[in-house]
Design an enzyme around this catalytic site. Structure first.
Site, PDB file in Angstrom:
ATOM      1  N   GLU A 147       0.794  -1.228   0.000  1.00 59.12           N
ATOM      2  CA  GLU A 147       0.000   0.000   0.000  1.00 59.12           C
ATOM      3  C   GLU A 147       0.831   1.286   0.000  1.00 59.12           C
ATOM      4  O   GLU A 147       0.421   2.280  -0.593  1.00 59.12           O
ATOM      5  CB  GLU A 147      -0.921   0.022   1.235  1.00 59.12           C
ATOM      6  CG  GLU A 147      -1.986  -1.056   1.238  1.00 59.12           C
ATOM      7  CD  GLU A 147      -3.112  -0.760   0.243  1.00 59.12           C
ATOM      8  OE1 GLU A 147      -3.071   0.303  -0.391  1.00 59.12           O
ATOM      9  OE2 GLU A 147      -4.001  -1.606   0.104  1.00 59.12           O
ATOM     10  N   SER A 182     -23.979 -23.869  56.933  1.00 59.43           N
ATOM     11  CA  SER A 182     -23.032 -23.885  58.063  1.00 59.43           C
ATOM     12  C   SER A 182     -21.779 -23.055  57.820  1.00 59.43           C
ATOM     13  O   SER A 182     -20.843 -23.114  58.618  1.00 59.43           O
ATOM     14  CB  SER A 182     -22.622 -25.335  58.361  1.00 59.43           C
ATOM     15  OG  SER A 182     -23.730 -26.106  58.755  1.00 59.43           O
TER      16      SER A 182
END
Length: 682
Positions: free
Chosen positions: A76, A336
């Protein structure tokens, strides 16, 4: 009209046209999808922009494969690093190729010009549009560095559909970040932005493959890629379907999105590999446990309070398991799991020791008669065994002595948000699960045990470092260590190793919730199993459903369990026979009169609930007198669970004031009888 005048007129007209373009729309171009990342910057989840586009921010220097960048520049923009936005040589080359070959061979647009086009899209291709791009490119180069230009281009470049930027494309097409790309993948990502809609992989894979191959051919011509490498890359097929965007830690991500606004990247304290491992664990175990059953897991770092993994459900998209409900933050009955804190406060108050004996026999507290999970009683057992076996009667007996309201206040002070039924006050039932709490708060409390009694608030968003509150006191160091030492000896499930993880299980009333919370010297992990809708799951229990997941979760951290802290100074480590006589056997507070006629000790001064002014002259604290009636000498005096010595023969003593606030005074005589008052010092 002279040529100079004509030139000036043209220049003025051009300058006016440039001015009419207005400022660059850089702000809008920099809008990106919000991304949630872990403590190392790894992507956990991304959110599409308001218009549905996926546009993920990227830094080319550290997050993009060098092979891709080499192909991009070669294909490019050869002179990207040297031109000022426009490359006259590239424009000239493109014009010559068009004139000699009759079609476009290579474009003359630089990466900066392409960025200008992406920032101001134009449908038509004309000399006017190209001139506008050139002007904008020069402006961009003036306002931004080359690295910033490249990063913005790689963020905006179109890849078909709603995908913008190399990160979104790489994740959607290859299922990975663009940091490591093959030659075939890199060439494909270079080719797609040239005609993104006509080369969409999910619609036109053949066109995309042909475009990729043309990129490779150009690279061979330019000497960037060898013939052999290009041939191997061409042999690779292109993907034809998009992959889903990552969605790790969805509940944590949703919470971060709702609390942190206008920030493109939100960093969490989570560890992505651990998060992935525990999500897989929760998913697999939920399927094995049966339909509609959910699993939640939370792991935190003890030292910092940072959340390392949060699994709110086994499958975020499973409606049957209410997958989008975060069960780590849901209020449930803890069974518990609060018992260790009852024992811890009993150790802190000094009326019981892990090696003390305690009765597990039928007993009634008014109308309340607790029973054990298996409906049996063990008789007289060591306190250590009572906690390890999770016996209910000893826990309720100790809670009766400690005080339910005091336990509730201590847990809330440490950051746990306890939820009681409407219009109810803390009672003895809270020790067996008669209160609501979240997995997140339970894990925070247990991490306080690992920190020897100081609870650090949990933190999950990195940007809030330094905003958290100071650690809160849960227990004194000795009591916290004693609880951890007892839990370390709890028999593990079949897949567990003995004496490596201190843990506790719990099962709520009606088999609705199964819990297991454990810690080593480095990390605390909590597991919840149940149905999100609160329906019973017959037979589900903490030990069989949650504990195996807990031990598997520790195994999946990839590290051996870290040892717990050493005993703090002042810790009494002794067998029952070598304990002080008052600590050898627990006696309920109600045993005030002996069978031999001797009176149990009774604190005459100060009176329970009274306010005491203990300030002396010059602002100094004065000694506080304590007077006791009855009891067998020697009588030991404790202030807030810490021994301050024995009373004299007159059963009196001056005690140094512990400072402003509430103080708990306890006396224990030679036969183990005791009395306690709580006063407020001012």
């Amino acid at each position: 009209m002279t040529l100079t005048a004509i030139g000036l007129a043209i220049a003025a007209t051009f300058a006016g046209w440039v001015a009419s373009l207005g400022p660059l729309p850089i702000g809008e171009a920099r809008e990106v999808s919000t991304t949630i990342v872990d403590r190392h910057g790894k992507l956990l989840r991304a959110y599409a922009m308001a218009d549905g586009r996926w546009r993920l921010p990227v830094h080319a220097a550290t997050e993009v494969d060098p092979t891709y960048l080499k192909l991009l520049f070669a294909y490019e923009d050869h002179r990207f690093r040297s031109h000022a936005g426009v490359d006259p040589l590239a424009l000239g080359r493109a014009a010559v190729q068009l004139a000699t070959r009759g079609h476009i061979v290579s474009g003359g647009s630089t990466i900066t010009m392409q960025l200008a086009r992406l920032m101001e899209p134009r449908r038509q291709r004309s000399i006017h549009a190209k001139l506008r791009q050139m002007v904008r490119a020069i402006e961009i180069e003036h306002d931004m560095t080359k690295d910033q230009i490249l990063d913005l281009y790689l963020t905006l470049a179109p890849y078909g559909g709603n995908l913008e930027g190399i990160r979104a494309a790489s994740i959607a097409y290859f299922g990975k970040e663009p940091k490591r790309l093959t030659l075939s993948e890199a060439a494909l990502l270079v080719a797609l932005p040239q005609s993104p809609e006509n080369r969409r992989l999910d619609r036109y894979p053949n066109a995309a493959r042909a475009a990729r191959d043309r990129v490779l051919d150009r690279m061979v011509e330019d000497g960037v890629v060898s013939d052999a490498d290009a041939a191997a890359a061409k042999a690779v097929s292109v993907p034809k379907l998009r992959k889903p965007m990552p969605i790790l830690a969805p509940h944590s991500s949703d919470a971060a999105m709702s609390s942190v606004k206008n920030k493109p990247v939100v960093a969490l304290t989570l560890d992505a590999p651990l998060q992935q491992s525990l999500e897989t664990l929760a998913h697999d175990r939920a399927i094995a446990l049966g339909p509609n059953i959910s699993v939640a897991i939370l792991a935190v770092d003890n030292a910092s309070g940072e959340v390392l993994a949060r699994v709110g459900s086994p499958d975020y998209f499973d409606d049957r398991r209410a997958g989008q409900v975060d069960m780590t933050r849901a209020v449930r009955s803890p069974g518990s799991t609060l018992k260790p804190f009852i024992y811890g406060m009993a150790f802190e108050d000094g009326f019981v020791h892990p090696e003390s004996l305690i009765d597990d026999r039928p007993i009634r507290f008014g109308s309340y008669a607790p029973e054990n999970f298996d409906m049996t009683f063990q008789g007289t057992v060591p306190v250590r065994k009572a906690l390890q076996m999770s016996l209910n009667v000893p826990a309720v007996a100790l809670l009766d002595r400690v005080g339910a309201s005091r336990l509730s206040s201590r847990l809330k002070q440490a950051g746990a948000d306890l939820v009681l039924p409407k219009d109810e006050t803390p009672g003895l039932a809270m020790g067996l699960g008669g209160v609501g709490i979240t997995l997140q708060d339970l894990v925070q409390l247990y991490s306080g045990l690992a920190r020897l009694g100081n609870v650090r608030p949990l933190r999950e968003i990195e940007s809030r470092r330094g905003e958290e509150r100071e650690p809160e006191r849960l227990l004194d160091q000795v009591a916290a260590w004693q609880v951890g030492n007892v839990l370390l000896g709890t028999p593990p499930p079949e897949n567990g190793v003995h004496n490596r993880i201190a843990f506790k299980t719990g099962t709520s009333y009606g088999y609705r919730d199964a819990w297991s919370i454990g810690f080593d010297g480095r990390m605390t992990i909590g597991v919840w199993v149940g149905r999100p809708d609160g329906a019973p799951v017959p037979g589900i229990a903490g030990r069989t459903a949650a504990a195996p997941i807990l031990f598997d979760a520790f195994a999946r951290t990839g590290k051996l369990p870290s040892t717990l802290p050493k005993p703090p100074r002042g810790t009494l480590i002794a067998s029952n026979a070598k304990l002080p006589l008052p600590l050898r056997r627990y006696r309920p507070l109600g045993e005030l009169v002996r069978t031999d006629g001797e009176r149990a000790p009774h604190i005459q001064f100060p009176i329970d609930g009274s306010r005491i002014d203990a300030s002396g002259g010059d602002g100094m604290s004065a000694a506080m007198p304590v007077k006791v009636a009855g009891g067998v000498l020697p009588i030991t005096m404790l202030v807030n669970g810490v021994s301050v010595g024995e009373l004299d023969n007159r059963r009196q003593r001056l005690v140094d004031s512990p400072g402003p606030g509430f103080a708990r005074l306890t006396v224990i005589d030679a036969k183990g009888a005791a009395d306690t008052v709580v006063i407020r010092i001012q």
